[in-house]
Design a protein around this motif. Structure first.
Motif, PDB file in Angstrom:
ATOM      1  N   GLY A   1      24.709   9.997  41.843  1.00 10.18           N
ATOM      2  CA  GLY A   1      23.276   9.757  41.854  1.00 10.18           C
ATOM      3  C   GLY A   1      22.586  10.457  43.002  1.00 10.18           C
ATOM      4  N   SER A   2      21.309  10.686  42.830  1.00 12.54           N
ATOM      5  CA  SER A   2      20.476  11.239  43.892  1.00 12.54           C
ATOM      6  C   SER A   2      19.104  10.597  43.833  1.00 12.54           C
ATOM      7  CB  SER A   2      20.360  12.758  43.765  1.00 12.54           C
ATOM      8  OG  SER A   2      19.787  13.122  42.521  1.00 12.54           O
ATOM      9  N   ALA A   3      18.491  10.444  44.991  1.00 16.09           N
ATOM     10  CA  ALA A   3      17.161   9.848  45.100  1.00 16.09           C
ATOM     11  C   ALA A   3      16.281  10.766  45.929  1.00 16.09           C
ATOM     12  CB  ALA A   3      17.253   8.472  45.759  1.00 16.09           C
ATOM     13  N   PHE A   4      15.033  10.896  45.518  1.00 15.67           N
ATOM     14  CA  PHE A   4      14.111  11.718  46.290  1.00 15.67           C
ATOM     15  C   PHE A   4      12.698  11.201  46.089  1.00 15.67           C
ATOM     16  CE2 PHE A   4      14.964  13.659  42.210  1.00 15.67           C
ATOM     17  CZ  PHE A   4      13.712  13.980  41.715  1.00 15.67           C
ATOM     18  N   GLY A   5      11.879  11.366  47.109  1.00 13.89           N
ATOM     19  CA  GLY A   5      10.512  10.881  47.079  1.00 13.89           C
ATOM     20  C   GLY A   5      10.108  10.388  48.454  1.00 13.89           C
ATOM     21  N   SER A   6       9.360   9.277  48.516  1.00 13.54           N
ATOM     22  CA  SER A   6       8.908   8.747  49.803  1.00 13.54           C
ATOM     23  C   SER A   6       8.494   7.292  49.630  1.00 13.54           C
ATOM     24  CB  SER A   6       7.726   9.554  50.336  1.00 13.54           C
ATOM     25  OG  SER A   6       6.607   9.443  49.468  1.00 13.54           O
ATOM     26  N   PHE A   7       8.371   6.586  50.755  1.00  8.80           N
ATOM     27  CA  PHE A   7       7.803   5.250  50.760  1.00  8.80           C
ATOM     28  C   PHE A   7       7.000   5.057  52.030  1.00  8.80           C
ATOM     29  CE2 PHE A   7      11.780   4.642  53.013  1.00  8.80           C
ATOM     30  CZ  PHE A   7      11.510   3.695  53.972  1.00  8.80           C
ATOM     31  N   ALA A   8       6.097   4.094  52.019  1.00 14.19           N
ATOM     32  CA  ALA A   8       5.219   3.850  53.158  1.00 14.19           C
ATOM     33  C   ALA A   8       5.130   2.356  53.418  1.00 14.19           C
ATOM     34  CB  ALA A   8       3.827   4.424  52.893  1.00 14.19           C
ATOM     35  N   SER A   9       4.940   1.999  54.688  1.00 13.85           N
ATOM     36  CA  SER A   9       4.836   0.606  55.098  1.00 13.85           C
ATOM     37  C   SER A   9       3.391   0.252  55.415  1.00 13.85           C
ATOM     38  CB  SER A   9       5.748   0.351  56.296  1.00 13.85           C
ATOM     39  OG  SER A   9       7.095   0.650  55.985  1.00 13.85           O
TER      40      SER A   9
ATOM     41  N   VAL B   1      12.487  10.397  51.418  1.00 17.37           N
ATOM     42  CA  VAL B   1      13.723   9.925  50.799  1.00 17.37           C
ATOM     43  C   VAL B   1      14.383  11.098  50.105  1.00 17.37           C
ATOM     44  CG1 VAL B   1      14.726   8.394  49.052  1.00 17.37           C
ATOM     45  CG2 VAL B   1      12.807   7.600  50.464  1.00 17.37           C
ATOM     46  N   ASN B   2      15.626  11.375  50.483  1.00 17.70           N
ATOM     47  CA  ASN B   2      16.383  12.456  49.846  1.00 17.70           C
ATOM     48  C   ASN B   2      17.859  12.254  50.181  1.00 17.70           C
ATOM     49  OD1 ASN B   2      17.360  14.729  48.650  1.00 17.70           O
ATOM     50  ND2 ASN B   2      16.100  16.178  49.797  1.00 17.70           N
ATOM     51  N   TYR B   3      18.558  11.528  49.318  1.00 16.85           N
ATOM     52  CA  TYR B   3      19.961  11.262  49.585  1.00 16.85           C
ATOM     53  C   TYR B   3      20.750  11.263  48.282  1.00 16.85           C
ATOM     54  CZ  TYR B   3      18.942   6.427  48.134  1.00 16.85           C
ATOM     55  OH  TYR B   3      18.574   5.309  47.427  1.00 16.85           O
ATOM     56  N   LYS B   4      22.068  11.305  48.424  1.00 15.93           N
ATOM     57  CA  LYS B   4      22.978  11.289  47.274  1.00 15.93           C
ATOM     58  C   LYS B   4      24.002  10.183  47.458  1.00 15.93           C
ATOM     59  CE  LYS B   4      22.608  16.309  46.555  1.00 15.93           C
ATOM     60  NZ  LYS B   4      21.774  16.210  45.345  1.00 15.93           N
TER      61      LYS B   4
ATOM     62  N   LEU C   1      16.141   3.462  58.491  1.00 19.54           N
ATOM     63  CA  LEU C   1      17.208   4.441  58.635  1.00 19.54           C
ATOM     64  C   LEU C   1      16.701   5.838  58.283  1.00 19.54           C
ATOM     65  CD1 LEU C   1      20.069   2.413  56.910  1.00 19.54           C
ATOM     66  CD2 LEU C   1      19.609   2.605  59.358  1.00 19.54           C
ATOM     67  N   ASP C   2      17.564   6.829  58.441  1.00 18.91           N
ATOM     68  CA  ASP C   2      17.256   8.197  58.034  1.00 18.91           C
ATOM     69  C   ASP C   2      17.599   8.321  56.552  1.00 18.91           C
ATOM     70  OD1 ASP C   2      16.937  10.854  57.568  1.00 18.91           O
ATOM     71  OD2 ASP C   2      18.330  11.551  59.115  1.00 18.91           O
ATOM     72  N   TYR C   3      16.595   8.277  55.718  1.00 16.99           N
ATOM     73  CA  TYR C   3      16.826   8.279  54.273  1.00 16.99           C
ATOM     74  C   TYR C   3      17.015   9.679  53.702  1.00 16.99           C
ATOM     75  CZ  TYR C   3      15.758   3.374  54.491  1.00 16.99           C
ATOM     76  OH  TYR C   3      15.795   2.029  54.797  1.00 16.99           O
ATOM     77  N   THR C   4      17.179  10.664  54.594  1.00 12.93           N
ATOM     78  CA  THR C   4      17.597  12.000  54.154  1.00 12.93           C
ATOM     79  C   THR C   4      19.040  12.288  54.565  1.00 12.93           C
ATOM     80  OG1 THR C   4      16.771  13.070  56.185  1.00 12.93           O
ATOM     81  CG2 THR C   4      15.224  12.823  54.344  1.00 12.93           C
ATOM     82  N   ASN C   5      19.720  11.265  55.078  1.00 16.47           N
ATOM     83  CA  ASN C   5      21.102  11.407  55.543  1.00 16.47           C
ATOM     84  C   ASN C   5      21.994  10.523  54.682  1.00 16.47           C
ATOM     85  OD1 ASN C   5      23.545  11.480  56.860  1.00 16.47           O
ATOM     86  ND2 ASN C   5      22.693  11.197  58.918  1.00 16.47           N
ATOM     87  N   SER C   6      22.651  11.122  53.707  1.00 11.55           N
ATOM     88  CA  SER C   6      23.446  10.344  52.753  1.00 11.55           C
ATOM     89  C   SER C   6      24.576   9.588  53.431  1.00 11.55           C
ATOM     90  CB  SER C   6      24.021  11.279  51.679  1.00 11.55           C
ATOM     91  OG  SER C   6      22.989  11.951  50.989  1.00 11.55           O
ATOM     92  N   SER C   7      25.175  10.163  54.471  1.00  3.48           N
ATOM     93  CA  SER C   7      26.331   9.536  55.105  1.00  3.48           C
ATOM     94  C   SER C   7      25.949   8.298  55.904  1.00  3.48           C
ATOM     95  CB  SER C   7      27.035  10.552  56.015  1.00  3.48           C
ATOM     96  OG  SER C   7      26.174  10.970  57.062  1.00  3.48           O
TER      97      SER C   7
END
Length: 619
Positions: free
Chosen positions: A359-367, A399-402, A442-448
């Motif tokens: 799976g992979s996720a991409f996009g963004s979110f805001a608080s 957001v960009n992770y696998k 967290l860093d939502y572009t860092n899958s690990s």
């Protein structure tokens, strides 16, 4: 995307001509519903089926408006040919239902032996926070504009989907099946959530300081002249969620091969899922009244208002203004899988399967962000308008992770004879988190760095026996769950527990010559938290025993009377295992009679003994 869950929705296809129509009315509450369906062959291998429902009504609790309203229509067309079939289908759903969140309740006694009863003026089994006096929710929308939410919309899914299915038998025992579907999904979820019950003085002063007081929002009369002067006030958070875009597209291609004693299958699953939604919360004060409740305004010691029409905060300061949020994330899933089933002999079947999700996720979110804003455009800034929660679209999180995980299942079924069998199974499955992962900073572009998936490992051993007029089924099970963290709004915590469970499930059925029939089941579960601060405690809200008993009796050849007793033993409200939720059982019943061929009349009653049963509590 949920392990250990199998849901089969099997639609009629019109291969056999026929249909039905049913009308339901409430006897002691206002509701009206029509269900209908019809299908028929068309000749030359074609058949069709269509059906749906329409409904309107206040619902089982007196909310003062038509809270349940809408319907669904679906249809399919099938073409059968010598070596397979092709099918297309369509569904449209637009339905509203009043959604009851937690109810206020009086709790006395001790944590280990609480005594539950209704609060004065609020019957827990019939009352509701919904009210015609509480119809709108003014706030800041996802794009920063002022918007008004209709509380009477309740849970309002709007869904249209089209799909196609093809099954074709090929040469040499091969066959291929392809299923595709596109769904356009949107809607809304809006409902009041009670956060706190307290005295007038305590809650008023928590908002507007010493010597604060309360008046009714609709006529400015002093609080206490309403339905019942119980001296209690309720702090309410409005859970207002816009489902902007939950569109998805799914395709599943499966190739299978049948040999003499061996069946093989290979497949590829692909899906695309939008998760675009906005959480828009506000805070209100309300009298504790289970019917036509009224909003309350807060006055400070000088008599100046600290709230507007019952709203004392744009946002939820009692929860740290946590929850104004916007998600715009897309998820792609690709999952190849394979399955094998081997019939060793007339008595032994073995099967195994494996699936690998990528799976992979991409996009963004805001608080949330706080600001001063003239919400009602009257040219002045009231007390609630001094600190308004809105979505911080200027500071979104990328957001960009696998992620990936494997799932497997293997089982054996041994048929002792035509009426008895034993079976065993071992399996492991995963479930990837979506929006509930996007809270922790967290860093939502860092899958690990991300713990995206929950893993469930299970084993079971079972026995089945059928008798001439009944049967019994028993399954012993063991499960380990690795929960990798998800945000809980009410406690502002990331829940990250491992669990271990074992238990026994028994189902039984018996039909007797005198017209008496009995069906029942019980599940024993011993579930333990295996990590964190609450290690060794029981899992929250999980009773040791869940049971159902359903006796029925035939009255002549055309009538039937029946009861159902559904219950559970006590459970703990939270992981700390302090407050107990007592065990309970609800008694339901029905009578049905066949008036003539194809026409049946029935009367149903739910919770005949007016039992209060608690399955969830915030403490």
């Amino acid at each position: 995307n949920g392990p250990a869950g199998i849901i089969n929705m099997i639609s009629k296809t019109g291969a056999t001509e026929g249909g039905s129509i049913a009308t339901t009315f409430g006897l002691d509450y206002q509701t009206s519903r029509l269900d209908f369906e019809y299908g028929s062959p068309l000749g030359n291998g074609f058949s069709y089926h269509m059906g749906g429902f329409m409904r309107t009504g206040e619902g089982p609790r007196e909310i003062g408006y038509q809270g349940n309203k809408g319907g669904q229509f679906k249809a399919n067309l099938t073409k059968r040919f010598d070596n397979g079939y092709a099918r297309v289908y369509f569904t449209y759903l637009n339905d509203r239902s009043a959604t009851y969140l937690p109810m206020p309740l009086r709790v006395e006694g001790t944590n280990s032996n609480p005594v539950l009863s209704s609060v004065d003026g609020f019957d827990a089994s019939h009352g509701t926070i919904h009210s015609p006096n509480f119809a709108n929710n003014l706030g800041v929308g996802p794009d920063g504009a002022i918007r008004r939410g209709d509380i009477q919309s309740g849970l309002n899914p709007v869904s249209s989907y089209v799909g196609a299915e093809l099954h074709k038998k090929l040469d040499n025992g091969w066959s291929i099946t392809n299923r595709s579907r596109f769904a356009s999904n949107s809607g809304r979820f809006i409902s009041p959530f009670p956060v706190e019950l307290g005295s007038e003085e305590a809650i008023a002063e928590s908002i507007a300081g010493n010597d604060a007081s309360l008046v009714y929002a609709d006529n400015a009369e002093t609080f206490g002249n309403g339905y019942e002067d119980n001296g209690l006030v309720m702090r309410v958070h409005m859970f207002d969620t816009e489902l902007n875009n939950f569109n998805n597209m799914i395709n599943d291609t499966r190739v299978s091969k049948s040999l003499n004693k061996l069946d093989l299958a290979f497949g590829l699953y692909n899906s695309y899922q939008n998760v675009s939604m906005s959480w828009l919360w506000n805070s209100y004060l309300m009298e504790v009244n289970g019917e036509n409740g009224r909003l309350l305004n807060v006055l400070d010691s000088s008599g100046a208002s600290a709230s507007d029409n019952g709203l004392y905060a744009y946002g939820v300061p009692a929860w740290g203004n946590c929850c104004q949020r916007n998600y715009d994330v897309k998820y792609l899933t690709t999952a190849p899988y394979a399955a094998v089933e081997l019939k060793l002999n007339e008595n032994i079947n073995v099967d195994a399967s494996y699936r690998y999700d990528m799976g992979s996720a991409f996009g963004s979110f805001a608080s949330a962000v706080q600001s001063t804003k003239d919400m009602n455009n009257d040219g002045t800034i009231s007390k609630p308008e001094e600190d308004v929660s809105s979505i911080d679209n200027a500071n979104t999180t990328a957001v960009n992770y696998k992620y990936n995980y494997g799932s497997f299942s293997a089982g054996i079924n041994y048929k002792i004879d035509d009426n008895k069998a034993v079976f065993t199974r071992v399996s492991q499955g995963g479930s990837a988190k979506a929006d509930r992962l996007l809270f922790t900073g967290l860093d939502y572009t860092n899958s690990s760095q991300l713990n995206v998936k929950d893993i469930l490992t299970q084993a079971e051993l079972g026995y089945k026996q059928q008798f001439k007029n009944g049967g019994i089924y028993a399954t012993a099970f063991y499960a380990q769950t690795q929960e990798e963290g998800g945000f809980e709004a009410t406690t502002q915590q990331i829940i990250e527990n491992d669990y271990q469970s074992f238990g026994l499930e028994i189902e039984a059925a018996a039909a007797f010559k005198n017209g008496f029939d009995f069906r029942g089941g019980l599940t024993y579960v011993n579930s333990t938290i295996m990590s964190g601060d609450n290690e060794g405690n029981k899992a929250r809200r999980q009773p040791d025993l869940i049971y159902s008993f359903i006796p029925t009796y035939k009255l002549g050849k055309s009538s039937l009377i029946g009861l159902s007793l559904l219950g559970q033993t006590k459970a703990f409200a939270q992981d700390n295992n302090e407050l107990v939720m007592p065990g309970f059982a609800t008694l339901n019943g029905f009578v049905s009679t066949r008036i003539s061929s194809g026409i049946e009349f029935s009367v149903n009653a739910n919770n005949i003994l007016n039992t209060i049963g608690i399955t969830e509590s915030e403490e």
